[in-house]
Design a protein around this motif. Structure first.
Motif, short mmCIF file in Angstrom:
data_model
loop_
_atom_site.label_atom_id
_atom_site.label_comp_id
_atom_site.label_asym_id
_atom_site.label_seq_id
_atom_site.Cartn_x
_atom_site.Cartn_y
_atom_site.Cartn_z
N GLU A 25 0.87 -1.17 0.00
CA GLU A 25 0.00 0.00 0.00
C GLU A 25 0.91 1.22 0.00
OE1 GLU A 25 -3.85 -0.41 2.35
OE2 GLU A 25 -2.56 -1.83 3.42
N ASP A 27 0.68 4.34 -0.53
CA ASP A 27 0.33 5.59 0.13
C ASP A 27 0.46 5.51 1.64
OD1 ASP A 27 -1.77 3.80 0.25
OD2 ASP A 27 -3.33 5.34 0.14
N LYS A 28 0.58 4.29 2.20
CA LYS A 28 0.78 4.14 3.64
C LYS A 28 2.27 4.00 3.99
CE LYS A 28 -3.74 2.10 4.61
NZ LYS A 28 -4.47 0.93 5.17
N GLN A 84 10.56 9.19 5.65
CA GLN A 84 9.26 8.85 5.08
C GLN A 84 9.36 8.51 3.59
OE1 GLN A 84 6.69 12.20 6.03
NE2 GLN A 84 6.16 11.26 7.99
N HIS A 87 11.69 2.35 2.46
CA HIS A 87 11.10 1.15 3.07
C HIS A 87 11.92 -0.06 2.64
CE1 HIS A 87 8.03 -1.38 4.85
NE2 HIS A 87 7.95 -2.09 3.75
#
Length: 211
Positions: A25, A27-28, A84, A87
């Protein structure tokens, strides 16, 4: 970042690594999910993508790594740095690339790096090497036109094999005329690259561009 003990070699053909990763996901995961994406396949301890994410805040970075303890450690460090745009995901890239990239907005994936992958020296272990023809085809499908793939290794036969597999795919052309790039075109070096160069040994590098 404190180092944790993990197995140096993980057999990607083992049953436990045959489950594809679930689609992300986006956007998360990212504060700005529509920024261009740099995919680092085999990110290991994450020094490269952690530093790149701090230098290039207008890019998002996704590291794929098959050794789960390393992934947990990289994401912990990411959280400590309050990043941000980065990941790290535990998965087998040869199994998971298509489900991960197929849900991206077309044109998002603009840069890929595969650096110092496990060489798997024995011929009978060749299928364990990360750069297989199927992986090259999937990158050709999802990489944005004009996007780049940066490959490097300190093992010449591994670098040659990676180079040849990308050369054989009509979706890519090699950048430049030199057999190997004399310098890393990216602003951050991996731990392995630093270690190799400090020993005075060669690093074999090449960049491919998506047609």
């Amino acid at each position: 970042m404190a180092k944790i003990r993990v197995r140096q070699h993980v057999n990607p053909l083992a049953d436990k690594y045959q489950t594809p990763a679930n689609p992300l996901e986006w956007d998360k995961i990212y504060g700005k999910p529509h920024q261009p994406l740099h995919l680092d396949i085999g990110c290991a301890r994450g020094k490269f993508i952690l530093e790149m994410a701090q230098l290039e805040t207008n890019w998002n970075f996704l590291g794929l790594e098959i050794r789960e303890p390393l992934v947990e450690d990289v994401n912990k460090r990411r959280d400590e740095l309050k990043l941000q745009n980065m990941h790290c995901l535990f998965c087998n890239a040869n199994i998971s690339l298509k489900p991960l990239l197929s849900c991206l907005v077309p044109g998002t994936l603009q840069r890929v790096s595969i650096q110092f992958p496990d060489p798997w020296f024995k011929n009978r272990h060749a299928k364990r090497r990360v750069v297989q023809p199927e992986l090259v085809s999937e990158l050709a499908e999802y990489l944005a036109p004009g996007g780049i793939v940066f490959l490097q290794s300190d093992i010449k036969f591994v670098a040659v094999e990676m180079r040849d597999r990308f050369s054989e795919n009509p979706g890519f052309f090699r950048q430049g005329d030199a057999e190997w790039l004399p310098e890393n075109p990216l602003p951050v070096a991996t731990e392995r690259e630093i270690f190799t160069l400090e020993k005075g040994e060669p690093v074999y590098r090449v960049v491919f561009v998506k047609s």
